[in-house]
Design a protein around this motif. Structure first.
Motif, mmCIF file in Angstrom:
data_model
loop_
_atom_site.group_PDB
_atom_site.id
_atom_site.type_symbol
_atom_site.label_atom_id
_atom_site.label_comp_id
_atom_site.label_asym_id
_atom_site.label_seq_id
_atom_site.Cartn_x
_atom_site.Cartn_y
_atom_site.Cartn_z
ATOM 1 N N UNK A 10 -4.631 1.940 -0.621
ATOM 2 C CA UNK A 10 -3.850 2.109 0.627
ATOM 3 C C UNK A 10 -2.755 3.008 0.378
ATOM 4 N N UNK A 11 -1.831 2.993 -0.805
ATOM 5 C CA UNK A 11 -1.050 3.665 -1.070
ATOM 6 C C UNK A 11 -1.346 5.415 -1.190
ATOM 7 N N UNK A 12 -2.724 5.746 -1.889
ATOM 8 C CA UNK A 12 -3.115 7.016 -1.621
ATOM 9 C C UNK A 12 -3.266 7.595 -0.215
ATOM 10 N N UNK A 13 -3.948 6.474 0.479
ATOM 11 C CA UNK A 13 -4.105 7.051 1.783
ATOM 12 C C UNK A 13 -2.797 7.327 2.490
ATOM 13 N N UNK A 14 -2.111 6.402 2.283
ATOM 14 C CA UNK A 14 -0.639 6.326 3.102
ATOM 15 C C UNK A 14 -0.035 7.693 2.734
ATOM 16 N N UNK A 15 -0.047 8.136 1.292
ATOM 17 C CA UNK A 15 0.388 9.349 0.724
ATOM 18 C C UNK A 15 -0.156 10.534 1.519
ATOM 19 N N UNK A 16 -1.452 10.647 1.455
ATOM 20 C CA UNK A 16 -2.238 11.757 2.262
ATOM 21 C C UNK A 16 -1.581 11.958 3.662
ATOM 22 N N UNK A 17 -1.555 10.726 4.500
ATOM 23 C CA UNK A 17 -1.122 10.752 5.751
ATOM 24 C C UNK A 17 0.397 11.167 5.931
ATOM 25 N N UNK A 18 1.113 10.608 5.030
ATOM 26 C CA UNK A 18 2.471 10.828 4.942
ATOM 27 C C UNK A 18 2.871 12.671 4.702
ATOM 28 N N UNK A 30 7.770 9.165 7.423
ATOM 29 C CA UNK A 30 8.774 8.254 6.598
ATOM 30 C C UNK A 30 7.774 6.803 6.439
ATOM 31 N N UNK A 31 7.376 6.365 7.475
ATOM 32 C CA UNK A 31 6.606 5.047 7.516
ATOM 33 C C UNK A 31 5.536 5.297 6.306
ATOM 34 N N UNK A 32 4.749 6.242 6.340
ATOM 35 C CA UNK A 32 3.716 6.293 5.731
ATOM 36 C C UNK A 32 4.053 6.402 4.143
ATOM 37 N N UNK A 33 5.165 6.979 3.835
ATOM 38 C CA UNK A 33 5.481 7.341 2.609
ATOM 39 C C UNK A 33 6.158 6.011 1.968
ATOM 40 N N UNK A 34 6.867 5.292 2.946
ATOM 41 C CA UNK A 34 7.469 3.871 2.510
ATOM 42 C C UNK A 34 6.346 2.943 2.088
ATOM 43 N N UNK A 35 5.252 2.958 3.047
ATOM 44 C CA UNK A 35 4.191 2.264 2.852
ATOM 45 C C UNK A 35 3.539 2.563 1.411
ATOM 46 N N UNK A 36 3.139 3.660 1.130
ATOM 47 C CA UNK A 36 2.773 4.197 -0.198
ATOM 48 C C UNK A 36 3.848 3.968 -1.361
ATOM 49 N N UNK A 37 4.953 4.003 -1.244
ATOM 50 C CA UNK A 37 6.036 3.636 -2.207
ATOM 51 C C UNK A 37 5.854 2.220 -2.327
ATOM 52 N N UNK A 38 5.727 1.288 -1.455
ATOM 53 C CA UNK A 38 5.588 -0.315 -1.700
ATOM 54 C C UNK A 38 4.165 -0.690 -2.458
ATOM 55 N N UNK A 40 2.530 1.410 -4.346
ATOM 56 C CA UNK A 40 2.439 1.751 -5.675
ATOM 57 C C UNK A 40 3.135 0.917 -6.369
ATOM 58 N N UNK A 41 4.354 0.360 -5.986
ATOM 59 C CA UNK A 41 5.459 -0.484 -6.560
ATOM 60 C C UNK A 41 4.334 -1.667 -7.284
ATOM 61 N N UNK A 42 3.551 -2.312 -6.164
ATOM 62 C CA UNK A 42 2.443 -3.274 -6.736
ATOM 63 C C UNK A 42 1.508 -3.045 -7.673
ATOM 64 N N UNK A 43 0.866 -1.534 -7.293
ATOM 65 C CA UNK A 43 -0.295 -1.311 -7.928
ATOM 66 C C UNK A 43 -0.268 -0.420 -9.038
ATOM 67 N N UNK A 44 0.544 0.770 -9.150
ATOM 68 C CA UNK A 44 0.500 1.617 -10.021
ATOM 69 C C UNK A 44 2.073 2.254 -10.332
ATOM 70 N N UNK A 45 2.902 1.664 -11.061
ATOM 71 C CA UNK A 45 3.860 2.186 -11.436
ATOM 72 C C UNK A 45 4.157 3.734 -11.763
ATOM 73 N N UNK A 46 2.981 4.224 -12.380
ATOM 74 C CA UNK A 46 2.709 5.745 -12.436
ATOM 75 C C UNK A 46 2.734 6.445 -11.259
ATOM 76 N N UNK A 47 2.349 5.947 -10.183
ATOM 77 C CA UNK A 47 1.900 6.850 -8.863
ATOM 78 C C UNK A 47 3.514 6.583 -8.138
ATOM 79 N N UNK A 48 4.049 5.315 -8.256
ATOM 80 C CA UNK A 48 5.304 5.090 -7.821
ATOM 81 C C UNK A 48 6.280 6.305 -8.435
#
Length: 129
Positions: A10-18, A30-38, A40-48
């Motif tokens: 979901x984070x990767x898809x939201x990043x692409x959309x953002x 902004x909403x897509x990038x904020x979704x991606x940030x959230x 990534x905070x749960x799944x991948x600190x590296x991507x965050x």
């Protein structure tokens, strides 16, 4: 493990959309990038960390993440981009669709309200007269 990959996806898809939304006014960045940030905070600190280090989006995302607010310049920049892209789309691409124009302008008004009401952060040089 499935939960982590779901959030990562979901984070990767939201990043692409953002990122696409930076260039296409119909997709809100902004909403897509904020979704991606959230996500990534749960799944991948590296991507965050990667997202927070992004040259274009990173500074604003860090300010939002740390609840510091946006500077007046950031608010103006966001509002100018929102209105230019919405008006260009509404009266350029959708000039023959009044209902779509009204919808886009309503979205821009809502975005404007949210951004104006969002916490304002004053830099040392901004707050002095």
């Amino acid at each position: 493990m499935i939960r982590r990959y779901t959030y990562l996806s979901i984070g990767l898809i939201a990043t692409v959309f953002g990122m696409v939304g930076v260039f296409l006014p119909l997709l809100p960045t902004v909403p897509f990038v904020l979704l991606a940030l959230y996500c990534f905070s749960v799944s991948s600190p590296r991507f965050q960390r990667w997202l927070l280090a992004n040259r274009l989006l990173g500074p604003t995302l860090r300010n939002i993440k740390e609840n510091l607010g946006l500077t007046i310049q950031e608010k103006i920049r966001v509002l100018v981009l929102v209105w230019v892209s919405i008006l260009a789309t509404a009266f350029g691409l959708l000039s023959d669709r009044p209902s779509a124009q009204v919808t886009l302008i309503a979205i821009a008004l809502i975005e404007t309200y949210v951004i104006v009401k969002y916490k304002t952060r004053f830099e040392a040089s901004e707050g002095q007269s």
